[in-house]
Design an enzyme around this catalytic site. Structure first.
Site, PDB file in Angstrom:
ATOM      1  N   GLY A 211      32.207  41.159  27.069  1.00 46.67           N
ATOM      2  CA  GLY A 211      32.973  42.220  27.739  1.00 46.67           C
ATOM      3  C   GLY A 211      34.215  42.631  26.968  1.00 46.67           C
TER       4      GLY A 211
ATOM      5  CG  ASN B  28      36.682  39.354  29.575  1.00 48.03           C
ATOM      6  OD1 ASN B  28      37.683  39.287  30.285  1.00 48.03           O
ATOM      7  ND2 ASN B  28      36.123  40.517  29.265  1.00 48.03           N
TER       8      ASN B  28
ATOM      9  CE  LYS C 114      34.833  36.913  38.120  1.00 42.76           C
ATOM     10  NZ  LYS C 114      34.816  36.911  36.643  1.00 42.76           N
TER      11      LYS C 114
ATOM     12  CB  SER D 131      38.686  36.455  40.169  1.00 40.68           C
ATOM     13  OG  SER D 131      39.374  37.242  41.125  1.00 40.68           O
TER      14      SER D 131
ATOM     15  CB  THR E 202      33.532  47.589  25.644  1.00 38.62           C
ATOM     16  OG1 THR E 202      33.378  47.228  27.019  1.00 38.62           O
ATOM     17  CG2 THR E 202      32.272  47.225  24.861  1.00 38.62           C
ATOM     18  NE  ARG E 203      34.343  49.453  30.283  1.00 41.54           N
ATOM     19  CZ  ARG E 203      34.222  49.239  31.577  1.00 41.54           C
ATOM     20  NH1 ARG E 203      35.238  49.474  32.381  1.00 41.54           N
ATOM     21  NH2 ARG E 203      33.095  48.803  32.096  1.00 41.54           N
TER      22      ARG E 203
ATOM     23  CE1 TYR F 292      34.796  39.921  40.199  1.00 41.08           C
ATOM     24  CE2 TYR F 292      36.487  39.146  41.716  1.00 41.08           C
ATOM     25  CZ  TYR F 292      36.105  39.547  40.444  1.00 41.08           C
ATOM     26  OH  TYR F 292      37.026  39.552  39.420  1.00 41.08           O
ATOM     27  CB  SER F 293      34.598  35.442  46.698  1.00 44.51           C
ATOM     28  OG  SER F 293      35.774  36.202  46.754  1.00 44.51           O
TER      29      SER F 293
HETATM   30  N1  LIG Z   1      41.040  43.583  36.656  1.00 41.51           N
HETATM   31  C1  LIG Z   1      41.432  42.641  37.488  1.00 41.51           C
HETATM   32  O1  LIG Z   1      42.342  42.834  38.302  1.00 41.51           O
HETATM   33  C2  LIG Z   1      40.787  41.272  37.446  1.00 41.51           C
HETATM   34  C3  LIG Z   1      41.268  40.299  38.318  1.00 41.51           C
HETATM   35  C4  LIG Z   1      40.707  39.042  38.314  1.00 41.51           C
HETATM   36  C5  LIG Z   1      39.675  38.765  37.449  1.00 41.51           C
HETATM   37  N2  LIG Z   1      39.207  39.719  36.622  1.00 41.51           N
HETATM   38  C6  LIG Z   1      38.096  39.349  35.731  1.00 41.51           C
HETATM   39  O2  LIG Z   1      38.472  39.607  34.386  1.00 41.51           O
HETATM   40  C7  LIG Z   1      37.312  39.928  33.626  1.00 41.51           C
HETATM   41  C8  LIG Z   1      37.540  41.239  32.891  1.00 41.51           C
HETATM   42  O3  LIG Z   1      37.816  42.227  33.877  1.00 41.51           O
HETATM   43  P1  LIG Z   1      38.344  43.703  33.524  1.00 41.51           P
HETATM   44  O4  LIG Z   1      39.219  44.083  34.637  1.00 41.51           O
HETATM   45  O5  LIG Z   1      38.831  43.760  32.118  1.00 41.51           O
HETATM   46  O6  LIG Z   1      36.959  44.491  33.686  1.00 41.51           O
HETATM   47  P2  LIG Z   1      36.468  45.932  33.204  1.00 41.51           P
HETATM   48  O7  LIG Z   1      37.601  46.743  32.710  1.00 41.51           O
HETATM   49  O8  LIG Z   1      35.613  46.442  34.312  1.00 41.51           O
HETATM   50  O9  LIG Z   1      35.520  45.527  31.974  1.00 41.51           O
HETATM   51  C9  LIG Z   1      34.384  44.760  32.224  1.00 41.51           C
HETATM   52  C10 LIG Z   1      33.771  44.342  30.916  1.00 41.51           C
HETATM   53  O10 LIG Z   1      32.580  43.579  31.212  1.00 41.51           O
HETATM   54  C11 LIG Z   1      31.484  44.209  30.549  1.00 41.51           C
HETATM   55  N3  LIG Z   1      30.238  44.060  31.292  1.00 41.51           N
HETATM   56  C12 LIG Z   1      30.044  44.258  32.620  1.00 41.51           C
HETATM   57  N4  LIG Z   1      28.746  44.095  32.916  1.00 41.51           N
HETATM   58  C13 LIG Z   1      28.120  43.787  31.753  1.00 41.51           C
HETATM   59  C14 LIG Z   1      26.774  43.503  31.403  1.00 41.51           C
HETATM   60  N5  LIG Z   1      25.795  43.543  32.300  1.00 41.51           N
HETATM   61  N6  LIG Z   1      26.507  43.205  30.121  1.00 41.51           N
HETATM   62  C15 LIG Z   1      27.477  43.219  29.181  1.00 41.51           C
HETATM   63  N7  LIG Z   1      28.761  43.479  29.439  1.00 41.51           N
HETATM   64  C16 LIG Z   1      29.075  43.768  30.713  1.00 41.51           C
HETATM   65  C17 LIG Z   1      31.871  45.682  30.443  1.00 41.51           C
HETATM   66  O11 LIG Z   1      31.095  46.318  29.454  1.00 41.51           O
HETATM   67  P3  LIG Z   1      30.863  47.943  29.485  1.00 41.51           P
HETATM   68  O12 LIG Z   1      32.075  48.548  28.827  1.00 41.51           O
HETATM   69  O13 LIG Z   1      29.587  48.137  28.718  1.00 41.51           O
HETATM   70  O14 LIG Z   1      30.734  48.347  30.920  1.00 41.51           O
HETATM   71  C18 LIG Z   1      33.354  45.553  30.078  1.00 41.51           C
HETATM   72  O15 LIG Z   1      33.520  45.249  28.702  1.00 41.51           O
HETATM   73  C19 LIG Z   1      36.159  39.994  34.629  1.00 41.51           C
HETATM   74  O16 LIG Z   1      35.445  38.771  34.609  1.00 41.51           O
HETATM   75  C20 LIG Z   1      36.849  40.170  35.961  1.00 41.51           C
HETATM   76  O17 LIG Z   1      36.079  39.667  37.026  1.00 41.51           O
HETATM   77  C21 LIG Z   1      39.739  40.978  36.598  1.00 41.51           C
END
Ligand SMILES: NC(=O)c1ccc[n+]([C@@H]2O[C@H](COP(=O)([O-])OP(=O)(O)OC[C@H]3O[C@@H](n4cnc5c(N)ncnc54)[C@H](OP(=O)(O)O)[C@@H]3O)[C@@H](O)[C@H]2O)c1
Length: 223
Positions: free
Chosen positions: A11, A64, A133, A116, A13-14, A129-130
């Site tokens: 993950g 991630n 995680k 998370s 990419t973003r 999700y919960s």
């Molecule tokens: N944002 C928050 O507030 C928060 C809070 C707690 C925990 N987290 C955790 O932190 C981590 C990163 O979150 P984020 O907020 O950075 O998420 P995000 O911006 O939605 O990015 C998600 C990443 O996961 C990749 N991904 C999702 N499904 C996939 C699949 N089937 N195969 C390959 N790659 C996949 C996406 O790839 P694509 O670009 O191809 O879609 C993207 O690179 C996650 O595990 C999330 O649960 C986030």
């Protein structure tokens, strides 16, 4: 000068994953972050095919990538439950299982699972999700116990609310403001604030933290 390591980040990419990849590259590591055309984490067969075709053996693995599907318990489709479990729990299991052997052999490894705060508390609609995680936290603890004799350290971090696409997709502006208001530090985290701690956990400076599930949440879980 820190030792240069090989790191695999899912993950990348973003959002948080991109920030981690950039920081580890800046620290001199060789970072791979396959996109979903190479490695689709929602499909266990894609993960297994990627592993079979890859001879690259990382010293650092960061699970991630994450997926959230918001739905009430009673209306959550099985396919959404399965997709969330596949990305958030089964894929990390398969990657750790495949990559631990080389880390053990080298007697050096660092694994970080991005969990998370919703593994510790939850909200309505976050069932899959919960559950995924919380499972990742359990996976972290058992893997840490099994790999500790080989100097492979395994930890999970629990971000609170981070300014990324995931937060924007699951919350409108008013909901994001409501999240912000619940954070003692008074703001959401930026991805690079999460990346900084991950970079420490996977570095040579971390020699004794393993098996931990560590919030990075601006104080949210204290309340
Ligand atoms: N944002 C928050 O507030 C928060 C809070 C707690 C925990 N987290 C955790 O932190 C981590 C990163 O979150 P984020 O907020 O950075 O998420 P995000 O911006 O939605 O990015 C998600 C990443 O996961 C990749 N991904 C999702 N499904 C996939 C699949 N089937 N195969 C390959 N790659 C996949 C996406 O790839 P694509 O670009 O191809 O879609 C993207 O690179 C996650 O595990 C999330 O649960 C986030």
């Amino acid at each position: 000068m820190a030792t240069s390591r090989k790191a695999l980040i899912t993950g990348g990419t973003r959002g948080i994953g991109q920030a981690i990849a950039e920081l580890l590259r800046a620290d001199g590591h060789s970072v791979k972050s396959p996109d979903r055309t190479e490695l689709d984490l929602a499909l266990p067969g894609s993960v297994q095919a990627y592993l079979q075709n890859s001879t690259w053996q990382p010293d650092i693995l960061i699970n991630n990538a994450g997926l959230n599907k918001i739905s009430s318990l009673e209306s959550l489709p099985l396919e959404d439950w399965q997709a969330v479990l596949n990305v958030n729990l089964t894929a990390p299991f398969l990657l750790i299982q495949a990559m631990a052997g080389a880390m053990k052999h080298r007697r050096w490894g660092r694994i970080v699972n991005i969990s998370s705060c919703y593994s510790i508390v939850s909200r309505a609609g976050r069932l899959a999700y919960s559950a995924s995680k919380s499972g990742l936290n359990g996976l972290t603890r058992t893997a840490a116990l099994e790999l500790a004799p080989h100097n492979v350290l395994v930890n999970a971090i629990c971000p609170g609310f981070v300014e990324t696409d995931m937060t924007r997709q699951n919350n409108d502006a008013a909901q994001i403001e409501a999240l912000r208001a619940q954070v003692p530090l008074g703001r959401l985290a930026q991805p690079d604030e999460i990346a900084a701690f991950v970079a420490f956990l996977v570095s040579d400076r971390n020699t004794y933290i393993t098996g931990q599930v560590i919030p990075i949440d601006g104080g949210f879980l204290c309340q």
